[in-house]
Every structure is written in C-alpha cells, then in structure tokens.
Design a protein around this motif. Structure first.
Motif, mmCIF file in Angstrom:
data_model
loop_
_atom_site.group_PDB
_atom_site.id
_atom_site.type_symbol
_atom_site.label_atom_id
_atom_site.label_comp_id
_atom_site.label_asym_id
_atom_site.label_seq_id
_atom_site.Cartn_x
_atom_site.Cartn_y
_atom_site.Cartn_z
ATOM 1 N N UNK A 46 8.522 151.910 70.683
ATOM 2 C CA UNK A 46 7.615 151.929 71.222
ATOM 3 C C UNK A 46 6.884 149.763 70.274
ATOM 4 N N UNK A 47 7.434 149.942 69.219
ATOM 5 C CA UNK A 47 7.606 148.820 68.695
ATOM 6 C C UNK A 47 8.643 147.617 69.692
ATOM 7 N N UNK A 86 6.673 147.081 72.960
ATOM 8 C CA UNK A 86 5.687 145.967 72.251
ATOM 9 C C UNK A 86 6.442 144.340 72.483
ATOM 10 N N UNK A 87 7.928 144.526 71.775
ATOM 11 C CA UNK A 87 8.039 142.882 71.722
ATOM 12 C C UNK A 87 8.064 142.012 72.858
ATOM 13 N N UNK A 123 7.194 142.388 75.746
ATOM 14 C CA UNK A 123 5.874 142.462 76.674
ATOM 15 C C UNK A 123 5.281 141.555 75.831
ATOM 16 N N UNK A 124 5.365 141.065 74.396
ATOM 17 C CA UNK A 124 5.147 140.229 74.012
ATOM 18 C C UNK A 124 6.114 138.960 74.645
ATOM 19 N N UNK A 164 1.464 138.069 81.779
ATOM 20 C CA UNK A 164 0.337 139.204 82.147
ATOM 21 C C UNK A 164 -0.943 138.056 83.192
ATOM 22 N N UNK A 169 -8.497 130.656 70.559
ATOM 23 C CA UNK A 169 -7.800 131.790 70.164
ATOM 24 C C UNK A 169 -7.354 132.864 71.373
ATOM 25 N N UNK A 187 -3.449 133.963 70.591
ATOM 26 C CA UNK A 187 -3.556 135.709 70.634
ATOM 27 C C UNK A 187 -1.827 136.349 70.325
ATOM 28 N N UNK A 188 -1.151 136.204 71.743
ATOM 29 C CA UNK A 188 -0.077 136.512 71.593
ATOM 30 C C UNK A 188 0.693 136.377 70.927
ATOM 31 N N UNK A 228 0.365 135.655 68.087
ATOM 32 C CA UNK A 228 -0.188 136.500 66.714
ATOM 33 C C UNK A 228 0.916 137.444 65.895
ATOM 34 N N UNK A 229 1.166 137.684 67.352
ATOM 35 C CA UNK A 229 1.846 139.796 67.086
ATOM 36 C C UNK A 229 3.187 139.059 67.408
ATOM 37 N N UNK A 265 6.752 138.802 65.681
ATOM 38 C CA UNK A 265 7.580 139.127 64.412
ATOM 39 C C UNK A 265 8.633 138.101 64.168
ATOM 40 N N UNK A 296 -2.661 131.580 78.594
ATOM 41 C CA UNK A 296 -2.378 132.815 77.792
ATOM 42 C C UNK A 296 -0.950 133.573 77.870
#
Lengths: 401, 222
Positions: free
Chosen positions: B75-76, B79-80, B82-83, B88, B103, B107-108, B110-111, B113, B156
C-alpha cells in the motif's frame, strides 16, 4: 514526512470551527487533570506540614516512649499512652550513655488555670531546662527556667504565646503574673516565640505551658515520666545511642514496655500512611481522566466520518496510511493536551487560594505527570479513530459526501 | 507506459457477482500520448480511471506501470506512485477547504518521502504565476471561482512533476469560458511538456482535444 506545523494548523482550524465541541471534549480531561492535580497538591501540602512539625525536633533527638509505638512501619494501639512509666533512675542511666548531650524527662498536667482576662483548661509540660534546646524554643519575653529552678523546685512557669494571649492578653502582660494550677501558684517568668503547628497528633506548643519537672512532682508523687527526650551529639550517633539505650533498658523492662523513637522514623511512618491515602484519592480522580479519554475517542470518531472525503483526497495525492494516522493522532493529542493544560492552569489558581489556609503546592513532578498523562490519553484514545481513518479505502472515501 | 491486461472489476454480494463494472479491458497507453476515455455515465469510465490512477484495484487482470505489475505492491508503494507518478484533476476540484491555495498546491510534496529536486514553495508560486493566480495564494478555496479552483487543482497535480495527468471531467463543474481556459492548460501540458494525459469525459467536444479516444460502454471497450 508531513510537516508538523501544517498538521497543527489544520487541527486548530478544525477546533475553531467546532469551538463548542472542542471545549466540551476537552472539558472531560480538564476536570480530570484538575482533580488529580488538586489532590496531589493537597497531598504534598500535608506531607510538608507534617515534616515541618517533625523537623523542629531536630534529627539528633530520640524519644523514649512507654509501650510499643511502632510495629511494622505503622502505629500500634498504645501509641498515645500518656501513663508514666519511666523514673529518675532511667534518666540517670541515659545521662551515662556515651554521646548523650542532654536528657529531658516529660510529664503532663492538665488543669484549669485562671488568668487576668480569662480562664482556660491548660496543659503544662514539666521537664528539665534541656527541653528548651531539644525543642528549639526561643524566648520572646522574660527567660526560660534553668538548672537553679530545677534544684530549688521553683514554682515558675514558661508560657506558649497563644495561651498567654488568651489568659492575659499578650506576652508582655503575662510576665510576672501568678497562675493557679489546682492549689499551687506559679509565677510566669517567660513566654516563648510561636512554633506554629498543632493537629495531626503533634503538639501545639503555642498552647502549652512549661515548668521544671522537679516542681511537677507536686502533681506526680510517684515521680514517673511518660516520655524522655534524649539529645545525642550528632545525627551519626543516633543509631549507636539507640542500641545502647535498648541494651540498658532491657535490663529493667520487657521489650513490649518501651519504645525508642526517632522523629524522622516516626515521620516516615506518618508519611507512608498519607502516601497511601493520597494514592487512593488520586486513583479515584484518574477515573475521570479515563471518562474524558472516552469522550475524546467519541469525538474523534465523529471527526473521522466528517472528514472521510478529505482523507480520500489526501490518499489520492499520495498520503500513506501512516500520514493519515499521524494527522488524526496529533489532533487527539492536541485536544487532550489542551484540556490537560487548562486543567493544570485552573488547579494553579485554585491552589494559590488554598495555600492561604493550607500549605498545598504544585511541584514540577505534578506538572510533568499531568501533562504527560493527558498526552498519553490523547494517544491511547485517539489511536482507534485514527486507525479507522487510515484504513479507509481511497475510492470509497472520495465518493463520501 | 500504462498497460491494462484482461482487467475485470466486479462487485459481489454474498460471494455472488452481481455487477460487472469493467469486463475484460485491454489498454495500452504510451508515454506522451493524449488519450481520452469516453462513455455515458455508468459506463465504467470512472472505475477505469480509478484503476489507472491506482485508487482502486481490479478484481482480476493485471495493471502495469512502466512494465511494473502493481498488484504485488504494498500500500505504501502504491501511495508513493500516486504521489510521484500521477497528478489528479477532478470534476469537483477536491481542494481541501481549510488550507490556503498555496498550502493546497504544496500538500503532495508533504507526503513525499524522498528529497525533492525543487523547493515546493517556489515551484507552487511559479505555477500560480503561470496560471495567473499569484495574488490568490493566501486565499481559501471557497473564495475562488470554479475556474480558478480548477486551475489551482491543476497546479497541485503538477507540483510533483508527474509523468501522467489523470483528468476526470475537468470542465464538468465550470462555465464554458473557464472550461476552455482549463482545456488550453491541459493541451499545453501534453504538447509543450510532453506529459501523458488521460482525460475522462462524456463530452465529445472535450474528447476532441485528445489524439486518441477510447470509447467505453457497459464496462467494455467498443
């Protein structure tokens, strides 16, 4: 990793949008922390009060008491025995023990006494001149009785300040006045300075009068003492002196009939009782913290379902489960921490007022405990709602309106 | 770049398949393509988009991104992707209301890694300048018009330098003039920046922007 500042900002924005809800949720923790902190402050105050009382006796003083006063760390029934057991022979023996500086036998006489402005039922403690040093009495007016008074069996008396005030209207006024105790007339030769205290089994010396024990034989024809105070050269001699006294006294008495008590030892016994008492009270107060925690859990579940769509959006943008978890946990900790902080602040104000009447105080440990406990509650009760949010399916969550 | 192999999506009730949203889909989209997925509502085009966007998983079949099969990924890791891989753009804009425009765009980042090759704030400001929204950077989304919100959403989507832009009815909730502006932006992304674009729509005029159109009906490509 998601920036903490922005998580805080979002949490606070959420709180300000739901001010009443936030306040009511925090209130549970606020009340819990308030109760715990107040009880801890009172417990600390009580402990300080007791130790102040014992401290005035000094740490190199030993008391001989009839019967067994301490057994297994607690008090036994005969603790408050005021019947005289010891006599002058015992006092002489004690004087011969190494490293003993002074000894003071004690007897008590309670009687009605007539002053110039009032009549009171008073307690007179008859002892030797050494009692002044032993108890740390300071003379305010006049003088304390001395060896000469003892040998002459002088009918002199030294008064505590409170009783001097009651009977004569002041320290100066009391000096030189006669006081009749039963049929004997004493002259007041001095008044001591206030020692404060009283209650909790300690003597309120301010309400006592003190006379030479030799004069006290008038009321004590058997010449028996209910207590003997012994002062050693220093703290380091206390245990040896205790042992020597024990050996000497066992020649004459059964083990059950006398106790050798150090005030510090007595203090730790008293303290241990109050510690348990306080712990029970704090534990009861802690139950309200758990209830507050459940309130937080409830509101966090509501928040999670309110913000399901937002969670979906964040997941679409690449947030991992742990990011979502972290965000909601931060909010629940913030919620509970704010409650804890306000509870602590309120307790500070309350303790400030209480401390005028009672030496309650808040120490750093209490502050640390209350803040860390409230954070801990935020984590414990926030973890389930946060996990629910983290495990939402992105597509399902985004569809949610 | 994207390959779907025998993809099915079905919904079950009591272990019995009651509805096929997608039936045996095979699609191949190359890097740099501008492709539209067209179909009436209920045709399964949104489900298809969710599967391509890694927001949903197929019931059976395989999805490859850059020849990497994604059904085995944690899942992580998804998520990576998608990031970093996908940006989208939604019909409903899906901006977060309590964050400012700036902000929201950041936001993306911030997510993410890994360490970024750019400064997210600088990049966001640059995108806002490009989209003519610089003075709105500290506004909240509800103070913006639909067209402006959609441009923020595109900014974004672009912040992480994605290789794929997935736009689901991007003009569906805005007036036609703003719609044209938004489509112009999307065209530019494909033409000038060579970003792969997949556009989901039921509007033929919008679909015409794409070079290739995949038509879908009742869960099947026609």
């Amino acid at each position: 990793m998601i920036n903490l500042a922005i998580v805080f900002k979002e949490g606070l924005a959420d709180f300000s949008r739901n001010k009443l809800r936030t306040f009511l949720t925090s209130l549970g923790i606020l009340i819990g922390v308030f109760a715990v902190v107040i009880l801890m402050a009172l417990g600390l105050g009580l402990k300080k009060y007791i130790s102040d009382q014992f401290e005035s006796l000094g740490n190199n003083t030993i008391f001989l008491v009839p019967g067994r006063i301490l057994s297994g760390g607690g008090f036994s029934g005969s603790a408050s025995s005021f019947t005289g057991t010891f006599d002058n022979k015992d006092v002489d023996k004690l004087k011969r023990i190494d490293n003993v500086v002074s000894t003071a036998p004690l007897t008590l006489k309670s009687a009605n006494a007539q002053g110039t402005i009032d009549e009171e039922f008073i307690d007179v403690m008859f002892s030797s001149e050494a009692i002044q040093d032993l108890m740390g009495f300071e003379v305010d007016v006049g003088r304390f009785f001395d060896k000469t008074d003892l040998t002459k069996r002088a009918k002199v008396i030294v008064s505590g300040p409170k009783i001097a005030e009651k009977l004569f209207g002041g320290n100066q006024e009391a000096i030189g006045k006669k006081i009749r105790i039963e049929d004997v007339r004493f002259t007041i030769i001095g008044v001591i300075k206030s020692k404060g205290g009283g209650g909790f089994g300690g003597f309120d010396y301010d309400n006592y009068m003190f006379g030479p024990y030799t004069t006290g034989y008038i009321f004590n024809p058997e010449k028996k003492f209910f207590r003997i105070a012994v002062k050693t050269k220093g703290e380091q001699y206390v245990s040896q002196v205790k042992e020597d006294i024990k050996q000497e006294f066992l020649k004459r008495y059964d083990e059950e009939n006398f106790s050798i008590v150090e005030p510090t030892e007595l203090m730790s016994a008293v303290n241990s009782i109050f510690n348990i008492f306080n712990l029970v009270l704090v534990a009861i107060a802690a139950v309200s913290l758990v209830v507050g925690g459940i309130g937080i859990m409830n509101i966090m579940y509501v928040t999670v379902s309110d913000r399901t769509k937002e969670v979906g959006i964040r997941r679409a943008l690449g947030a991992q489960k742990s990011d979502i978890m972290y965000q909601f946990l931060t909010e629940s900790v913030l919620l509970s921490f704010v409650g804890g902080f306000l509870g602590l602040a309120l307790a500070y104000v309350a303790v400030f007022f209480i401390s005028r009447y009672f030496p309650a105080y808040i120490d750093l440990v209490t502050v640390a405990i209350s803040l860390s406990v409230s954070s801990f509650i935020g984590i414990t009760f926030g973890v389930f709602p946060a996990r629910k949010a983290a495990n939402l399916e992105p597509v399902e969550a985004m569809r949610y309106e | 770049m994207i390959k779907l192999q025998n993809v099915n999506k079905s919904y079950r009730l009591d272990n019995e398949i009651i509805f096929y949203a997608l039936k045996n889909i095979n699609i191949r989209i190359e890097a740099g393509e501008f492709c539209s997925i067209m179909g009436p509502s209920g045709s399964g085009k949104s489900t298809l988009m969710h599967i391509i966007g890694l927001l949903d998983k197929p019931s059976s079949g395989k999805v490859f991104l850059d020849n990497q099969e994604i059904s085995n990924l944690e899942d992580d890791e998804i998520s990576r992707l998608r990031n970093e891989f996908t940006g989208f753009v939604f019909q409903q804009f899906n901006l977060i209301p309590k964050l400012t425009v700036l902000e929201n765009i950041i936001l993306p980042a911030f997510y993410c890694r890994k360490s970024l090759s750019f400064e997210p704030k600088e990049k966001a400001l640059e995108l806002l300048r490009r989209f003519g929204l610089e003075e709105k950077k500290n506004s909240y989304p509800n103070k913006l018009s639909g067209g402006q919100q959609q441009r923020v959403a595109i900014a974004r989507a672009l912040i992480m330098n994605p290789r794929l832009i997935l736009a689901d009815e991007p003009t569906g909730n805005i007036d036609s003039r703003s719609g044209r502006e938004v489509m112009k932006l999307i065209d530019d992304l494909n033409h000038k920046e060579k970003i792969t674009v997949i556009l989901v729509t039921h509007d033929l005029d919008i679909a015409k922007h794409a070079k290739r159109t995949i038509k879908i009906k009742d869960g099947q490509i026609i």
